[in-house]
Design an enzyme around this catalytic site. Structure first.
Site, PDB file in Angstrom:
ATOM      1  N   ASP A  44       0.821  -1.221   0.000  1.00 20.17           N
ATOM      2  CA  ASP A  44       0.000   0.000   0.000  1.00 20.17           C
ATOM      3  C   ASP A  44       0.857   1.275   0.000  1.00 20.17           C
ATOM      4  O   ASP A  44       0.691   2.145   0.853  1.00 20.17           O
ATOM      5  CB  ASP A  44      -0.948   0.017   1.208  1.00 20.17           C
ATOM      6  CG  ASP A  44      -1.724  -1.265   1.381  1.00 20.17           C
ATOM      7  OD1 ASP A  44      -2.019  -1.911   0.366  1.00 20.17           O
ATOM      8  OD2 ASP A  44      -2.034  -1.630   2.531  1.00 20.17           O
ATOM      9  N   GLU A 216     -11.031  -1.548  -4.083  1.00 19.37           N
ATOM     10  CA  GLU A 216     -10.400  -0.817  -2.986  1.00 19.37           C
ATOM     11  C   GLU A 216      -9.301   0.099  -3.523  1.00 19.37           C
ATOM     12  O   GLU A 216      -9.052   0.162  -4.724  1.00 19.37           O
ATOM     13  CB  GLU A 216      -9.820  -1.795  -1.959  1.00 19.37           C
ATOM     14  CG  GLU A 216      -8.771  -2.747  -2.494  1.00 19.37           C
ATOM     15  CD  GLU A 216      -8.331  -3.782  -1.475  1.00 19.37           C
ATOM     16  OE1 GLU A 216      -9.029  -3.971  -0.462  1.00 19.37           O
ATOM     17  OE2 GLU A 216      -7.277  -4.417  -1.699  1.00 19.37           O
ATOM     18  N   HIS A 282      -2.879  -1.382  -5.479  1.00 14.16           N
ATOM     19  CA  HIS A 282      -2.821  -0.305  -4.485  1.00 14.16           C
ATOM     20  C   HIS A 282      -1.786   0.748  -4.870  1.00 14.16           C
ATOM     21  O   HIS A 282      -0.720   0.847  -4.279  1.00 14.16           O
ATOM     22  CB  HIS A 282      -2.543  -0.841  -3.095  1.00 14.16           C
ATOM     23  CG  HIS A 282      -3.102   0.081  -2.047  1.00 14.16           C
ATOM     24  ND1 HIS A 282      -4.209  -0.222  -1.297  1.00 14.16           N
ATOM     25  CD2 HIS A 282      -2.727   1.327  -1.677  1.00 14.16           C
ATOM     26  CE1 HIS A 282      -4.482   0.797  -0.487  1.00 14.16           C
ATOM     27  NE2 HIS A 282      -3.598   1.753  -0.718  1.00 14.16           N
ATOM     28  N   ARG A 311       4.666  -8.330  -0.486  1.00 14.83           N
ATOM     29  CA  ARG A 311       4.427  -7.206  -1.385  1.00 14.83           C
ATOM     30  C   ARG A 311       5.508  -6.135  -1.219  1.00 14.83           C
ATOM     31  O   ARG A 311       5.746  -5.657  -0.110  1.00 14.83           O
ATOM     32  CB  ARG A 311       3.051  -6.593  -1.124  1.00 14.83           C
ATOM     33  CG  ARG A 311       1.885  -7.528  -1.465  1.00 14.83           C
ATOM     34  CD  ARG A 311       0.558  -6.978  -0.983  1.00 14.83           C
ATOM     35  NE  ARG A 311       0.478  -7.000   0.474  1.00 14.83           N
ATOM     36  CZ  ARG A 311      -0.498  -6.425   1.178  1.00 14.83           C
ATOM     37  NH1 ARG A 311      -1.448  -5.752   0.545  1.00 14.83           N
ATOM     38  NH2 ARG A 311      -0.506  -6.501   2.491  1.00 14.83           N
TER      39      ARG A 311
END
Length: 344
Positions: A44, A216, A282, A311
């Site tokens: 993120d 999202e 993201h 990630r």
């Protein structure tokens, strides 16, 4: 050997040397390069540019941390500043996710997702915000402005300004789905009452991976022809085909009207088996230090393992299509050098 001959020889040597030097100068210099990832542990990621610096943050889960650097490609070597640690109890005491830093009205605001340690989970997950009046967000005091007054529980709050108005985007939990919702802002920590609108639902197969129906991480981007764009992440984070989708609204459209938005039928950025890049999502957007280049910052993982873990934060330059929408291309392999952003 007479003087005239010697002078001629000196002239020829000087002329040859000058020509050789000029030829070397005329050759293009090798451009400096970098390789992803920006940070090995970087889910993120979020970046904002201000005052000649990049401020970078990503999910740590346990606190809010900022990295300050003049060269985003070198953010891995920037010092980390833990700017906020959650309280021991209360509605924002656990699972701190997806922080975003914004400069609004001369102050800094950190939007983040959190839940209650006493009863963790989606039923208590909301977006919260902190405020800091310091010039440098890695310094000063962060004041807790509380929970954003969204209609639904949810996550991944973001803010954008357009035509003199300010809006809040987030991913709302509605039934079994995560949908995209928008609302106008009264101030940086308060939504205008009863104005929230759902603008997209996970209706397509590629938005329903990992056994969930999820939209999202919505991020605003202004198109080259004035159109409004929202780039979002689709499917569950553990789905290997986690990808980016996009909503478009024509120039002059009201972003608070659901009918203003059209969903692109296919992902605009997706994993590449050939390049060993999975779970691309993201994202956020930034520019090179000289403002001439546009860069996509996102997270991805190196293995198709069905997990959220692993990630890393990455970035690559993107261009524009003739219709004014972004062309993100194919995610770059970790082994591929890229030219550093212009102006670094």
């Amino acid at each position: 050997m007479n003087g005239r001959f010697l002078l001629r020889m000196v002239y020829l040597v000087w002329a040859y040397g000058f020509a050789s030097f000029s030829s070397l100068e005329a050759q293009p210099r090798a451009q400096a390069t970098f390789q992803n990832p920006l940070r090995n542990d970087g889910p993120d990621p979020w970046v904002t540019r201000h005052g000649g610096y990049y401020y970078y943050t990503n999910t740590t889960g346990r606190n809010l941390t900022l990295w300050k650097t003049s060269a985003l490609s070198d953010v891995r070597n920037a010092p980390a500043a833990v700017v906020w640690t959650p309280p021991a109890s209360g509605p924002n005491s656990a699972e701190l996710w997806a922080p975003e830093l914004h400069r609004l009205d001369g102050k800094w605001y950190l939007y983040y997702t959190a839940t209650d340690k006493a009863s963790p989970g989606d039923n208590t997950r909301y977006v919260f915000v902190l405020e800091n009046s310091a010039a440098d967000p890695t310094t000063g005091t962060w004041t807790d402005k509380g929970r954003m007054n969204t209609k639904y529980t949810g996550l991944d709050g973001s803010v954008f300004e357009h035509d003199g108005k300010r809006y809040f985007l987030y991913s709302a939990y509605v039934g079994a789905q995560s949908v995209l919702a928008i609302a106008p802002l009264l101030n940086p920590w308060t939504l205008q009452a009863n104005k929230e609108v759902i603008i997209a639902r996970p209706t397509l197969k590629w938005e329903q991976g990992g056994g969930r129906q999820i939209l999202e991480g919505p991020e605003f981007l202004l198109g080259r022809r004035g159109q409004l764009l929202v780039v979002y992440s689709a499917s569950a984070c553990w789905d290997d085909n986690y990808c980016l989708g996009m909503l478009t609204a024509p120039k002059g459209a009201d972003p608070l009207q659901a009918q203003s938005w059209t969903k692109m039928p296919t992902p605009v950025f997706k994993p590449s088996a050939q390049n060993g890049v999975w779970g691309t999502g993201h994202n956020c957007f930034t520019t090179s230090p000289d403002g001439r280049e546009n860069w996509l910052v996102y997270h991805a993982k190196p293995a198709a393992d069905g997990k959220c873990a692993g990630r890393s934060a990455r970035m690559q330059r993107f261009g524009w299509k003739p219709d004014g929408t972004p062309d993100f291309g194919v995610p770059v392999s970790l082994s591929q050098p890229q030219p550093k952003p212009s102006g670094e």
